[in-house]
Write a protein that holds these residues in place. Structure first.
Motif, PDB file in Angstrom:
ATOM      1  N   GLY A 192      14.174 -65.447 -36.985  1.00  0.00           N
ATOM      2  CA  GLY A 192      13.967 -66.533 -36.037  1.00  0.00           C
ATOM      3  C   GLY A 192      14.243 -66.123 -34.601  1.00  0.00           C
ATOM      4  N   GLN A 193      14.382 -67.134 -33.734  1.00  0.00           N
ATOM      5  CA  GLN A 193      14.527 -66.916 -32.293  1.00  0.00           C
ATOM      6  C   GLN A 193      15.723 -66.055 -31.913  1.00  0.00           C
ATOM      7  OE1 GLN A 193      14.580 -70.896 -30.589  1.00  0.00           O
ATOM      8  NE2 GLN A 193      12.854 -70.300 -29.304  1.00  0.00           N
ATOM      9  N   LEU A 194      16.823 -66.190 -32.608  1.00  0.00           N
ATOM     10  CA  LEU A 194      18.041 -65.458 -32.249  1.00  0.00           C
ATOM     11  C   LEU A 194      18.279 -64.240 -33.137  1.00  0.00           C
ATOM     12  CD1 LEU A 194      20.525 -68.368 -31.426  1.00  0.00           C
ATOM     13  CD2 LEU A 194      19.263 -66.909 -29.850  1.00  0.00           C
ATOM     14  N   ALA A 195      17.234 -63.723 -33.761  1.00  0.00           N
ATOM     15  CA  ALA A 195      17.386 -62.585 -34.670  1.00  0.00           C
ATOM     16  C   ALA A 195      17.975 -61.364 -33.970  1.00  0.00           C
ATOM     17  CB  ALA A 195      16.050 -62.238 -35.313  1.00  0.00           C
ATOM     18  N   THR A 196      17.545 -61.086 -32.734  1.00  0.00           N
ATOM     19  CA  THR A 196      18.089 -59.906 -32.045  1.00  0.00           C
ATOM     20  C   THR A 196      19.562 -60.101 -31.695  1.00  0.00           C
ATOM     21  OG1 THR A 196      17.241 -60.708 -29.925  1.00  0.00           O
ATOM     22  CG2 THR A 196      15.877 -59.127 -31.105  1.00  0.00           C
ATOM     23  N   VAL A 197      19.944 -61.317 -31.348  1.00  0.00           N
ATOM     24  CA  VAL A 197      21.355 -61.612 -31.071  1.00  0.00           C
ATOM     25  C   VAL A 197      22.159 -61.491 -32.366  1.00  0.00           C
ATOM     26  CG1 VAL A 197      22.979 -63.377 -30.282  1.00  0.00           C
ATOM     27  CG2 VAL A 197      20.779 -63.108 -29.129  1.00  0.00           C
TER      28      VAL A 197
ATOM     29  N   VAL B   7      20.943 -67.246 -41.766  1.00  0.00           N
ATOM     30  CA  VAL B   7      20.804 -68.695 -41.645  1.00  0.00           C
ATOM     31  C   VAL B   7      19.701 -69.067 -40.659  1.00  0.00           C
ATOM     32  CG1 VAL B   7      23.126 -69.273 -42.437  1.00  0.00           C
ATOM     33  CG2 VAL B   7      22.750 -68.791 -40.027  1.00  0.00           C
ATOM     34  N   GLY B   8      18.986 -68.085 -40.135  1.00  0.00           N
ATOM     35  CA  GLY B   8      17.802 -68.311 -39.312  1.00  0.00           C
ATOM     36  C   GLY B   8      17.955 -69.374 -38.253  1.00  0.00           C
ATOM     37  N   ASP B   9      16.895 -70.163 -38.101  1.00  0.00           N
ATOM     38  CA  ASP B   9      16.839 -71.200 -37.069  1.00  0.00           C
ATOM     39  C   ASP B   9      17.132 -72.601 -37.587  1.00  0.00           C
ATOM     40  OD1 ASP B   9      16.140 -69.429 -35.041  1.00  0.00           O
ATOM     41  OD2 ASP B   9      13.996 -69.703 -35.337  1.00  0.00           O
TER      42      ASP B   9
ATOM     43  N   ARG C 285      25.941 -58.581 -35.855  1.00  0.00           N
ATOM     44  CA  ARG C 285      26.136 -57.870 -37.128  1.00  0.00           C
ATOM     45  C   ARG C 285      26.568 -56.423 -36.872  1.00  0.00           C
ATOM     46  NH1 ARG C 285      20.969 -57.301 -40.475  1.00  0.00           N
ATOM     47  NH2 ARG C 285      20.585 -55.904 -38.747  1.00  0.00           N
ATOM     48  N   THR C 286      25.902 -55.757 -35.923  1.00  0.00           N
ATOM     49  CA  THR C 286      26.254 -54.373 -35.589  1.00  0.00           C
ATOM     50  C   THR C 286      27.696 -54.287 -35.096  1.00  0.00           C
ATOM     51  OG1 THR C 286      23.963 -53.836 -35.082  1.00  0.00           O
ATOM     52  CG2 THR C 286      25.650 -52.405 -34.117  1.00  0.00           C
ATOM     53  N   GLY C 287      28.115 -55.221 -34.264  1.00  0.00           N
ATOM     54  CA  GLY C 287      29.489 -55.233 -33.764  1.00  0.00           C
ATOM     55  C   GLY C 287      30.501 -55.471 -34.870  1.00  0.00           C
TER      56      GLY C 287
END
Length: 188
Positions: free
Chosen positions: A38-43, A70-72, A48-50
């Motif tokens: 969804g819209q915040l996938a990159t965030v 949990v997507g959008d 997740r990486t952190g």
């Protein structure tokens, strides 16, 4: 990982408070609820990486991490919490989206302790209050206090004229007014 949860904080769920008073709590599994689509996938991916970086830098034994997308959808939180509990999670980190945190604060009380990754709205019917978010109002209040502590008597702010920028400007102005500082706002 064994660690004491801050049970003295007023916002922790009652069950966590009781367990923390008893001493260290064994955390074997952490469910992480993030928007991985969804819209915040990159965030969500960056968070997740952190989390993974911190996880692998900590000393063993480490808790198992289970990531849930949990997507959008704001209504994805209830099923994700049920799934996390069924899988044996001891703690939940997330959600990140403000509407999902609001659903969590307003919905049925979760069976697990939750550290939300956004500000928890009022009213918080479930006593979550374990939120990690930076609202513009908080940043503005902090900047105003910093200016006051440095004995500055005049401040200027460049803010957007609507939404979060306006809320931040109003909060900074109110904080500075409490200490009789001069205020000049220059909206963008």
């Amino acid at each position: 990982t064994t660690g004491a949860l801050p049970g003295g904080d007023a916002g922790w769920l009652a069950g966590v408070r009781e367990r923390a008073v008893e001493g260290p709590v064994e955390i074997g599994q952490i469910a992480v609820l993030l928007p991985l689509s969804g819209q915040l996938a990159t965030v969500g991916a960056a968070v997740r990486t952190g989390i993974l970086a911190a996880h692998y830098q900590s000393a063993p034994p480490r808790p198992m991490l289970r990531f849930h997308d949990v997507g959008d959808q704001s209504d994805a939180i209830g099923p994700a919490l049920q799934r996390a509990a069924a899988e044996g999670a001891d703690l939940v980190i997330g959600p990140l989206r403000r509407d999902q945190v609001a659903e969590l604060a307003d919905g049925a009380a979760p069976a697990l302790p939750v550290l939300a990754l956004n500000a928890i709205p009022a009213p918080d019917r479930n006593g979550l209050a374990s939120g990690f978010g930076v609202l513009p109002e908080h940043s503005a209040r902090s900047a105003a206090r910093h200016a006051r502590a440095g004995t500055q008597r005049a401040c200027a702010a460049l803010t957007p004229t609507e939404g979060r920028g306006e809320r931040g400007r109003q909060e900074a102005e109110a904080e500075l007014a409490r200490f009789a500082a001069d205020w000049a706002a220059d909206p963008l």
